[in-house]
Design an enzyme around this catalytic site. Structure first.
Site, mmCIF file in Angstrom:
data_model
loop_
_atom_site.group_PDB
_atom_site.id
_atom_site.type_symbol
_atom_site.label_atom_id
_atom_site.label_comp_id
_atom_site.label_asym_id
_atom_site.label_seq_id
_atom_site.Cartn_x
_atom_site.Cartn_y
_atom_site.Cartn_z
ATOM 1 C CG HIS A 56 -4.726 0.269 -3.030
ATOM 2 N ND1 HIS A 56 -3.617 -0.341 -2.507
ATOM 3 C CD2 HIS A 56 -4.806 1.496 -2.442
ATOM 4 C CE1 HIS A 56 -3.049 0.464 -1.623
ATOM 5 N NE2 HIS A 56 -3.747 1.583 -1.562
ATOM 6 C CG HIS A 218 -0.764 1.953 1.887
ATOM 7 N ND1 HIS A 218 -1.777 1.705 2.794
ATOM 8 C CD2 HIS A 218 -1.313 2.693 0.897
ATOM 9 C CE1 HIS A 218 -2.886 2.291 2.381
ATOM 10 N NE2 HIS A 218 -2.640 2.889 1.237
#
Length: 330
Positions: A56, A218
């Site tokens: 991320h 995700h």
């Protein structure tokens, strides 16, 4: 698999080694996977610790530095860090004034940070925890009970970090962080799937000419799949979702965030459409930040986060920050 990596097993360690080379102002413990601002612990200041699965970036390690996080612990790709990492980060951040854990609402992160809090308290660290759960797309997901933590994490880390830098006590820093989370809403859109190094193939099937509204960071499923839309149509869908969930009654911070593979040319155009959509709804915009900040590896797509601010939180947002990924002021 076309990725700029050595092996899937070493991708996080390799990235941390590179971070250490590029940012000598940080202490990067590659073996134990902890990133700490070099001057930590800062005397008389609350420590701010966050972390989560890698993939991320720049969240969270890119936000370590004066005015934001004291330390961050990166887990494996899309996998929570382990409690030992979190305890090391807490000990490195603690000046005796206490430590705030900022936790995105994913089951593994929540469980491991709770366990770490117990272990750190046994070591004499005074702790508080704030859960970030800003995503309006779905109530529960494959990774969570309740709403997911996404773009508002940046707002929480920046504003809480500024409060800590100014010398606010732990209870006040935690209260400010909770208010920021409660005032924030996010909505994301995927234009392509995400490919993790370990798998080497897309995590989900998104046929050509389609997009997913309400995707998680995700690659979790969203609200619905639709034929490809224009930037204007996507902005209207995202703005409607966040504004209807929490209608702003004052000025807002706006984060127009890329998911990793969307170029700034597209993001700036999308930001213009978000601005138009907010103006049509008579939402006052105080500040706008555009870029790839809370990403999902190589996913093409975007997210919109709004945070209603008051005079105090806007002042803390504007306060100086010096991190690898976010820098302004002196």
């Amino acid at each position: 698999m076309r990725m700029l990596i050595n092996t899937p097993e070493t991708v996080v360690a390799d990235a941390l080694r590179g971070m250490a080379v590029a940012h000598p102002e940080l202490r990067v413990d590659v073996e134990n996977r902890v990133v700490v601002r070099r001057d930590a612990p800062v005397a008389g200041r609350v420590g701010i610790v966050s972390g989560g699965g890698s993939g991320h970036e720049p969240l969270h390690g890119g936000f370590v530095g004066p005015g934001m996080l004291t330390a961050a612990c990166p887990g494996a790709v899309f996998t929570s860090p382990v409690p030992d990492q979190m305890v090391r980060a807490a000990l490195a951040a603690d000046s005796g004034e206490g430590v705030l854990f900022i936790v995105k609402n994913y089951t593994g992160d929540v469980l491991n940070f709770d366990m770490a809090a117990e272990l750190a308290e046994e070591e004499g660290v005074r702790l508080a925890k704030v859960l970030v759960d800003d995503d309006v797309a779905v109530t529960d997901s494959l990774f969570t009970a309740g709403r997911r933590g996404t773009g508002a994490t940046l707002f929480v880390e920046k504003i809480a970090g500024a409060a800590a830098e100014a010398g606010a006590p732990l209870e006040e820093v935690a209260a400010i962080a909770r208010r920021v989370n409660e005032s924030s809403r996010s909505f994301g859109v995927a234009l392509s799937s995400v490919t993790t190094p370990a798998k080497g193939t897309p995590n989900f099937d998104l046929p050509d000419g389609e997009l997913e509204l309400g995707i998680g960071i995700h690659g979790e499923p969203g609200r619905e799949r639709r034929p490809m839309m224009t930037s204007r149509e996507i902005a209207d869908a995202a703005v409607t979702a966040v504004v209807e969930d929490r209608p702003p009654t004052g000025p807002v911070l706006v984060l127009v965030n890329g998911m990793g593979a969307t170029p700034l040319l597209e993001l700036y155009g999308f930001a213009a459409e978000v601005s138009r959509g907010l103006a049509e709804r008579r939402v006052e915009v105080a500040r706008t930040l555009v870029g790839n900040y809370v990403t999902s590896l190589d996913m093409a797509g975007c997210s919109v986060t709004l945070c209603q601010v008051d005079e105090e939180s806007l002042r803390l947002w504007d306060a100086p920050v010096q991190t690898a990924a976010l820098r302004w002021g002196r």
